[in-house]
Structure formats: structure tokens, C-alpha cells
Design a protein around this motif. Structure first.
Motif, PDB file in Angstrom:
ATOM      1  N   GLU A 287       0.994  -1.189   0.026  1.00  0.00           N
ATOM      2  CA  GLU A 287      -0.009  -0.011  -0.081  1.00  0.00           C
ATOM      3  C   GLU A 287       1.091   1.146  -0.218  1.00  0.00           C
ATOM      4  O   GLU A 287       0.804   2.336  -0.624  1.00  0.00           O
ATOM      5  CB  GLU A 287      -1.024   0.047   1.362  1.00  0.00           C
ATOM      6  N   THR A 288       1.921   1.294   0.750  1.00  0.00           N
ATOM      7  CA  THR A 288       2.787   2.191   0.835  1.00  0.00           C
ATOM      8  C   THR A 288       3.648   2.373  -0.211  1.00  0.00           C
ATOM      9  O   THR A 288       3.606   3.699  -1.256  1.00  0.00           O
ATOM     10  CB  THR A 288       3.668   2.199   1.922  1.00  0.00           C
ATOM     11  N   ALA A 289       4.077   1.519  -0.986  1.00  0.00           N
ATOM     12  CA  ALA A 289       4.679   1.698  -2.581  1.00  0.00           C
ATOM     13  C   ALA A 289       3.756   2.175  -3.588  1.00  0.00           C
ATOM     14  O   ALA A 289       4.049   2.870  -4.065  1.00  0.00           O
ATOM     15  CB  ALA A 289       5.429   0.219  -2.695  1.00  0.00           C
ATOM     16  N   ALA A 290       2.385   1.835  -3.427  1.00  0.00           N
ATOM     17  CA  ALA A 290       1.348   2.250  -4.276  1.00  0.00           C
ATOM     18  C   ALA A 290       1.056   3.583  -4.205  1.00  0.00           C
ATOM     19  O   ALA A 290       0.620   4.510  -4.991  1.00  0.00           O
ATOM     20  CB  ALA A 290       0.293   1.298  -4.315  1.00  0.00           C
ATOM     21  N   GLN A 291       1.131   4.174  -2.876  1.00  0.00           N
ATOM     22  CA  GLN A 291       0.824   5.675  -2.550  1.00  0.00           C
ATOM     23  C   GLN A 291       1.959   6.240  -3.295  1.00  0.00           C
ATOM     24  O   GLN A 291       1.601   7.326  -3.878  1.00  0.00           O
ATOM     25  CB  GLN A 291       0.861   5.732  -1.045  1.00  0.00           C
ATOM     26  N   VAL A 292       3.005   6.021  -3.070  1.00  0.00           N
ATOM     27  CA  VAL A 292       4.202   6.918  -3.492  1.00  0.00           C
ATOM     28  C   VAL A 292       4.346   6.657  -5.047  1.00  0.00           C
ATOM     29  O   VAL A 292       4.292   7.799  -5.687  1.00  0.00           O
ATOM     30  CB  VAL A 292       5.589   6.352  -2.896  1.00  0.00           C
ATOM     31  N   LEU A 293       4.300   5.426  -5.509  1.00  0.00           N
ATOM     32  CA  LEU A 293       4.564   5.236  -7.024  1.00  0.00           C
ATOM     33  C   LEU A 293       3.209   5.856  -7.715  1.00  0.00           C
ATOM     34  O   LEU A 293       3.287   6.482  -9.024  1.00  0.00           O
ATOM     35  CB  LEU A 293       4.740   3.957  -7.382  1.00  0.00           C
ATOM     36  N   CYS A 294       2.094   5.755  -7.399  1.00  0.00           N
ATOM     37  CA  CYS A 294       0.818   6.122  -8.102  1.00  0.00           C
ATOM     38  C   CYS A 294       0.901   7.612  -7.911  1.00  0.00           C
ATOM     39  O   CYS A 294       0.213   8.275  -8.674  1.00  0.00           O
ATOM     40  CB  CYS A 294      -0.493   5.306  -7.600  1.00  0.00           C
ATOM     41  N   GLY A 295       1.008   8.110  -6.736  1.00  0.00           N
ATOM     42  CA  GLY A 295       1.060   9.522  -6.384  1.00  0.00           C
ATOM     43  C   GLY A 295       1.867  10.329  -7.478  1.00  0.00           C
ATOM     44  O   GLY A 295       1.514  11.282  -7.916  1.00  0.00           O
ATOM     45  N   GLU A 296       3.414   9.709  -7.523  1.00  0.00           N
ATOM     46  CA  GLU A 296       4.263  10.380  -8.356  1.00  0.00           C
ATOM     47  C   GLU A 296       3.727  10.387  -9.739  1.00  0.00           C
ATOM     48  O   GLU A 296       3.672  11.344 -10.644  1.00  0.00           O
ATOM     49  CB  GLU A 296       5.511   9.581  -8.361  1.00  0.00           C
ATOM     50  N   ALA A 297       3.126   9.318 -10.355  1.00  0.00           N
ATOM     51  CA  ALA A 297       2.321   9.283 -11.477  1.00  0.00           C
ATOM     52  C   ALA A 297       1.216  10.067 -11.805  1.00  0.00           C
ATOM     53  O   ALA A 297       1.165  10.641 -12.630  1.00  0.00           O
ATOM     54  CB  ALA A 297       2.288   7.600 -11.810  1.00  0.00           C
ATOM     55  N   ALA A 298       0.482  10.140 -10.696  1.00  0.00           N
ATOM     56  CA  ALA A 298      -0.577  11.085 -10.857  1.00  0.00           C
ATOM     57  C   ALA A 298      -0.020  12.702 -10.905  1.00  0.00           C
ATOM     58  O   ALA A 298      -0.849  13.267 -11.892  1.00  0.00           O
ATOM     59  CB  ALA A 298      -1.647  11.005  -9.686  1.00  0.00           C
ATOM     60  N   GLY A 299       0.884  12.883 -10.161  1.00  0.00           N
ATOM     61  CA  GLY A 299       1.603  14.275 -10.297  1.00  0.00           C
ATOM     62  C   GLY A 299       1.900  14.497 -11.646  1.00  0.00           C
ATOM     63  O   GLY A 299       1.784  15.974 -12.071  1.00  0.00           O
ATOM     64  N   GLN A 300       2.462  13.622 -12.204  1.00  0.00           N
ATOM     65  CA  GLN A 300       3.009  13.615 -13.692  1.00  0.00           C
ATOM     66  C   GLN A 300       1.936  13.635 -14.858  1.00  0.00           C
ATOM     67  O   GLN A 300       2.139  13.817 -15.972  1.00  0.00           O
ATOM     68  CB  GLN A 300       3.832  12.690 -14.010  1.00  0.00           C
ATOM     69  N   GLY A 301       0.779  13.194 -14.280  1.00  0.00           N
ATOM     70  CA  GLY A 301      -0.378  12.766 -15.372  1.00  0.00           C
ATOM     71  C   GLY A 301       0.011  11.625 -16.235  1.00  0.00           C
ATOM     72  O   GLY A 301      -0.708  11.532 -17.529  1.00  0.00           O
ATOM     73  N   ASP A 302       0.503  10.741 -15.515  1.00  0.00           N
ATOM     74  CA  ASP A 302       1.087   9.605 -16.520  1.00  0.00           C
ATOM     75  C   ASP A 302       0.376   8.501 -16.323  1.00  0.00           C
ATOM     76  O   ASP A 302       0.492   7.420 -15.488  1.00  0.00           O
ATOM     77  CB  ASP A 302       2.444   9.218 -16.148  1.00  0.00           C
ATOM     78  N   ALA A 303      -0.765   8.207 -17.157  1.00  0.00           N
ATOM     79  CA  ALA A 303      -1.649   6.998 -16.878  1.00  0.00           C
ATOM     80  C   ALA A 303      -1.037   5.854 -16.983  1.00  0.00           C
ATOM     81  O   ALA A 303      -1.228   4.632 -16.151  1.00  0.00           O
ATOM     82  CB  ALA A 303      -2.854   7.114 -17.738  1.00  0.00           C
ATOM     83  N   PRO A 304      -0.145   5.521 -17.957  1.00  0.00           N
ATOM     84  CA  PRO A 304       0.326   4.104 -18.103  1.00  0.00           C
ATOM     85  C   PRO A 304       1.330   3.825 -16.905  1.00  0.00           C
ATOM     86  O   PRO A 304       1.279   2.756 -16.414  1.00  0.00           O
ATOM     87  CB  PRO A 304       1.357   4.338 -19.397  1.00  0.00           C
ATOM     88  N   ALA A 305       2.150   4.614 -16.333  1.00  0.00           N
ATOM     89  CA  ALA A 305       2.839   4.651 -15.266  1.00  0.00           C
ATOM     90  C   ALA A 305       2.079   4.008 -13.952  1.00  0.00           C
ATOM     91  O   ALA A 305       2.182   3.237 -13.122  1.00  0.00           O
ATOM     92  CB  ALA A 305       3.794   5.608 -14.947  1.00  0.00           C
ATOM     93  N   PHE A 306       0.968   4.940 -13.857  1.00  0.00           N
ATOM     94  CA  PHE A 306      -0.131   4.681 -12.928  1.00  0.00           C
ATOM     95  C   PHE A 306      -0.500   3.207 -12.882  1.00  0.00           C
ATOM     96  O   PHE A 306      -0.627   2.736 -12.058  1.00  0.00           O
ATOM     97  CB  PHE A 306      -1.209   5.878 -12.928  1.00  0.00           C
ATOM     98  N   ARG A 307      -0.959   2.811 -13.897  1.00  0.00           N
ATOM     99  CA  ARG A 307      -1.526   1.496 -14.207  1.00  0.00           C
ATOM    100  C   ARG A 307      -0.504   0.341 -14.007  1.00  0.00           C
ATOM    101  O   ARG A 307      -0.759  -0.448 -13.193  1.00  0.00           O
ATOM    102  CB  ARG A 307      -1.998   1.234 -15.702  1.00  0.00           C
ATOM    103  N   VAL A 431      -9.364   6.511 -13.771  1.00  0.00           N
ATOM    104  CA  VAL A 431      -8.056   6.572 -14.493  1.00  0.00           C
ATOM    105  C   VAL A 431      -8.496   7.370 -15.774  1.00  0.00           C
ATOM    106  O   VAL A 431      -7.602   8.354 -16.181  1.00  0.00           O
ATOM    107  CB  VAL A 431      -7.346   5.399 -15.018  1.00  0.00           C
ATOM    108  N   ARG A 432      -9.408   6.981 -16.560  1.00  0.00           N
ATOM    109  CA  ARG A 432     -10.012   7.789 -17.733  1.00  0.00           C
ATOM    110  C   ARG A 432     -10.082   9.136 -17.615  1.00  0.00           C
ATOM    111  O   ARG A 432      -9.830  10.004 -18.465  1.00  0.00           O
ATOM    112  CB  ARG A 432     -10.903   7.104 -18.383  1.00  0.00           C
ATOM    113  N   ARG A 433     -10.913   9.649 -16.539  1.00  0.00           N
ATOM    114  CA  ARG A 433     -11.425  10.945 -16.280  1.00  0.00           C
ATOM    115  C   ARG A 433      -9.789  11.855 -15.854  1.00  0.00           C
ATOM    116  O   ARG A 433     -10.099  12.846 -15.953  1.00  0.00           O
ATOM    117  CB  ARG A 433     -12.442  10.750 -15.250  1.00  0.00           C
ATOM    118  N   HIS A 434      -9.133  11.146 -14.995  1.00  0.00           N
ATOM    119  CA  HIS A 434      -8.207  12.138 -14.336  1.00  0.00           C
ATOM    120  C   HIS A 434      -6.924  12.146 -14.785  1.00  0.00           C
ATOM    121  O   HIS A 434      -6.020  12.837 -14.535  1.00  0.00           O
ATOM    122  CB  HIS A 434      -8.222  11.796 -12.827  1.00  0.00           C
ATOM    123  N   LEU A 435      -6.467  10.922 -15.601  1.00  0.00           N
ATOM    124  CA  LEU A 435      -5.053  10.747 -16.260  1.00  0.00           C
ATOM    125  C   LEU A 435      -5.026  10.899 -17.480  1.00  0.00           C
ATOM    126  O   LEU A 435      -6.018  10.235 -18.232  1.00  0.00           O
ATOM    127  CB  LEU A 435      -4.562   9.795 -15.415  1.00  0.00           C
TER     128      LEU A 435
END
Length: 437
Positions: A287-307, A431-435
Motif C-alpha cells: 500500500e505504501t509503495a502504491a501511494q508513493v508510485l501512483c502519487g508520483e505518476a498522478a502528479g505527472q499525469g502519466d496513466a501508463p505508469a499509474f496502471r 483513470v480515464r477521467r483524471h489521467l
């Protein structure tokens, strides 16, 4: 998504969480050496009250982690101290305000909480004594949440691990000294928690200062005049608070149902629940890893990295969850029985242990998805899915009442599955709406 990247975040977080779990496990083991079901039940009630009270404000950690990781993803690392320190300051101020309110409300909420949990007679007296001693750690515990979230959001998980391990080694040493050496009983267990929490605060504060928190605040002159970041923190934390409030309601109902069945069932459930919490805290590393990695990807607007981050953490989490479930299926009854010398409590723990063994693999998807949603800042969706799971749990608890204690654990199964199922259904649309991408 490389496994090394995930494990570099997940493993220190797991070890940190295991150190946290030693609070509850050490307390149960030490008080269990007394062979007194009432004392063990009193500690379980008191600890559950304190845990439930504090976990409601876990948004101070998760929300701060999300905002810090998103800021880092936008390029905050270039001026990290200046851009990230205000996030910590706002979270710490909010934590201090909440702590002041809880301290003022102590005479009201403790009797109400113990009454709702069904504490009576010796159980009520012992739980009240435990809470009275440990309550002084509330300010430290809340501010520690903000400090931890801020550090984890910057991938400073090893430092957090060192602080947690140090505080918990002190906690265990105090447990052994005060309870078994000085015979303080329930008061000794609570004193160990009080002292170690404030020690952890000192450790985390030093880490934050070394990370540039003070220098960043000196560079950021608009901390109180610019309230836009603070409003963002409040909006995120509002939904996280309500979601956690529902989850806390489940935990309290779980304890309350066990307490209605008597001290033996309460104590046995407490042991098995601590084993469940140990597995959850280990798996929360993903969960912690997902928070950090998905948070960074969301900050960049990078949907593939987020998925990719979401999928990889789910795969690793399910694999480790299955391993823990197999360990509990083979040795869970023996582990549970070792936490008490009371034969009646041992017998009930052994009877229920097989039903608790499946919880790690059933629950891990919900933990990982919490990290995904928190990292992206989708707290409103988390609240909605938790509300549905809360309703499912209570309906199952009513329907399974004839099964007694086993029905309680089966209802908990449904809660975990419903949480994960709801989030997985919502994920593609969010993901479709926000990234982008």
C-alpha cells in the motif's frame, strides 16, 4: 514497473509496520503471562479504544503522503525543502489542533466509548486504567502521523523504519520491565506505550529537520497567508476521515460483539485480531509503495505508469498474502495459543484460528487499492466504496448472528472482499477521467 523499485519502498515499510505491530503483540504476550483473562481482556478493550480513536485520524499520514508524493512527481525535488515543507507544517498544525480537542473531550469520549464497547465490571475498570495512562500520548501519535506521511512521500522509508524500530525496542523493554519485573500490570503496559510514542516523535522530528523542513519553512513566507494548499489538505482529509470513521466503526463493532460473548471470547478474538493486524501491516508495505508510485505518476499525469504501478503492487501483494495465509493455516492455532496461559482463552483461540487464517490473502487487494486511491487523491471514491462495504458487513453480521463468533469472522471476510471489489470496479473510469495517456 521494476520489482526492485517496488521492494525498495515496500520492504522498509513492511519492516516499519511489523515494528508497529510489536506494540500490540508485545502487550498481549506480556499481559498473557499473568494468566488473567480479565486483565488480558481489559488491555484488549483499552488498546482497541485507543487504536480506534487514533486510526480515525490516519488521514494525517495518508493524506500527507499523497500530497508529498504528488508534489515530488510535479518536480518538487528540485526545490524540495521549499516546496514540501509547507505540506508538513499544515499537516502538523492540523494534528495539533485535533489533539487539543481530543484532550479536552477526554472526560466525555472515554466513558461513552467503553460503554459502547460493552465494558462492564472488572473489564471496564481495567480498560479505563489503561486508557487513562496511555491517553497522554495522543498529541505525539497524531503529529507522528503527519511526520511519517511527509517522510514516506519523499521515499524516506528507511529513516522512518529506524525511528519505528528504535521506539518499539524501547517499548518491548519497558513492557518486560514494568509488567513482569515491577508488576505494574495493566498500568505497565500503558506506560510502555506512552513513553515509546513520545520517543518516536523525537526520532521523527529529527529526521524531518535533517530533511530540510525548517529551512523550507524559512524560505516559504506565505505559510499562513496562502491557505490554498491547506484547503486542499482539508478537502482530501475530510473524505479520508469519513472513510476511516466507517472502518473504525467496523473494528469497534467487531470488539463489541466479542465483548458481549464474555472475557474469554474477547481475549481470544484479541489475539487473533492482532495476528490479522500483523499480516495486514506486512502487506501494507505494498500500500505504501502504491501511494508513493501512483502519487508520483498522478502528479505527472502519466496513466501508463499509474496502471503499471497498480498492477505490479497487486501481483506482489497477492503472492505474499497467499504465503502468509498458508503459514497461518499450518501454524496459526499454535501461535495464537502461545499468547496466553489461560486454558479457556487458548481453547477458543484454537477453535477460531482456522477461520482467521484466510484473512491475509482476502484482504491484500483492499490494502493495495487503498494505496492506489490515496496516491491519486481519489478520497471521495474511497469513501463511497467503504460505505458500501460497511453496509455489507453489518448486513452479514446480522444474518450470521446464529453462527456466533464464527459468524463474526465470516462477516469480516465480506468487508475485505467488498472493499477491494468496489475499488477495482471504479478504477478504470477514474483513470480515464483524471489521467492522460
Amino acid at each position: 514497473m521494476k520489482a526492485r523499485t517496488i521492494w525498495a519502498l515496500a520492504l522498509p515499510a513492511m519492516l516499519t509496520n511489523v515494528a508497529t505491530a510489536l506494540f500490540g503483540l508485545a502487550d498481549l504476550w506480556v499481559i498473557g503471562r499473568l494468566g488473567d483473562a480479565a486483565a488480558q481482556g481489559g488491555v484488549e478493550l483499552g488498546a482497541r479504544f485507543m487504536t480506534s480513536l487514533l486510526v480515525v485520524f490516519n488521514f494525517l499520514r495518508t493524506g500527507t503522503t499523497a500530497l508529498s508524493a504528488q508534489q515530488a512527481g510535479r518536480g518538487g525535488a528540485g526545490g524540495q525543502a521549499a516546496t514540501l515543507a509547507p505540506i508538513l507544517a499544515h499537516a502538523a498544525l492540523l494534528a495539533a489542533a485535533i489533539a487539543a480537542l481530543l484532550l479536552a473531550a477526554y472526560p466525555l469520549i472515554v466513558p461513552l466509548g467503553l460503554g459502547w464497547l460493552g465494558a462492564k465490571g472488572d473489564l471496564s475498570l481495567l480498560a479505563g486504567a489503561y486508557i487513562a495512562r496511555r491517553y497522554g500520548a495522543v498529541p505525539a501519535a497524531l503529529i507522528n502521523g503527519a511526520l511519517t506521511g511527509w517522510l514516506v512521500g519523499q521515499r524516506q522509508v528507511r529513516g522512518v523504519l529506524a525511528a519505528e524500530v528504535g521506539a518499539n525496542l524501547v517499548h518491548i523493554a519497558l513492557d518486560l520491565t514494568l509488567v513482569l519485573g515491577l508488576h505494574w500490570g495493566v498500568g505497565g503496559v500503558a506506560s510502555a506505550s506512552l513513553i515509546s510514542e513520545w520517543l518516536k516523535f523525537a526520532f521523527l522530528l529529527m529526521l524531518a529537520l535533517r530533511q530540510g523542513a525548517w529551512q523550507g519553512l524559512r524560505q516559504h513566507h506565505a505559510l499562513l497567508s496562502d491557505l490554498t494548499p491547506f484547503r486542499r489538505l482539508l478537502a482530501l482529509n475530510r473524505d479520508l476521515f469519513l472513510r476511516t470513521l466507517l472502518l473504525t466503526g467496523v473494528m469497534l463493532e467487531f470488539t463489541r460483539t466479542g465483548a458481549k460473548a464474555g472475557a474469554v471470547t474477547l481475549a481470544a478474538n484479541g489475539i487473533l485480531f492482532q495476528m490479522f493486524m500483523l499480516s495486514a501491516l506486512i502487506l501494507d508495505g505494498f500500500e505504501t509503495a502504491a501511494q508513493v508510485l501512483c502519487g508520483e505518476a498522478a502528479g505527472q499525469g502519466d496513466a501508463p505508469a499509474f496502471r503499471a504501478a497498480a498492477r505490479a503492487n497487486l501481483r506482489w501483494g497477492l503472492g505474499l498474502g497467499l504465503v502468509i495465509t498458508l503459514v497461518y493455516a499450518v501454524a496459526g492455532a499454535q501461535i495464537a495459543a502461545s499468547f496466553t496461559l489461560n486454558h479457556a482463552v487458548q481453547a477458543e483461540a484454537i477453535r477460531i484460528a482456522p477461520w482467521a487464517a484466510a484473512l491475509p490473502v482476502l484482504g491484500v487487494a483492499s490494502y493495495v487499492m487503498d494505496g492506489v486511491f490515496v496516491g491519486a487523491g481519489w478520497a471521495r471514491a474511497m469513501l463511497g466504496t467503504m460505505a458500501a462495504a460497511f453496509a455489507a458487513f453489518n448486513a452479514a453480521l446480522w444474518l450470521a448472528a446464529p453462527l456466533g463468533n464464527i459468524g463474526l469472522w465470516l462477516s469480516f471476510y465480506l468487508l475485505l472482499v467488498a472493499r477491494a471489489g468496489g475499488q477495482l470496479l471504479c478504477l478504470p473510469g477514474l483513470v480515464r477521467r483524471h489521467l492522460s495517456g
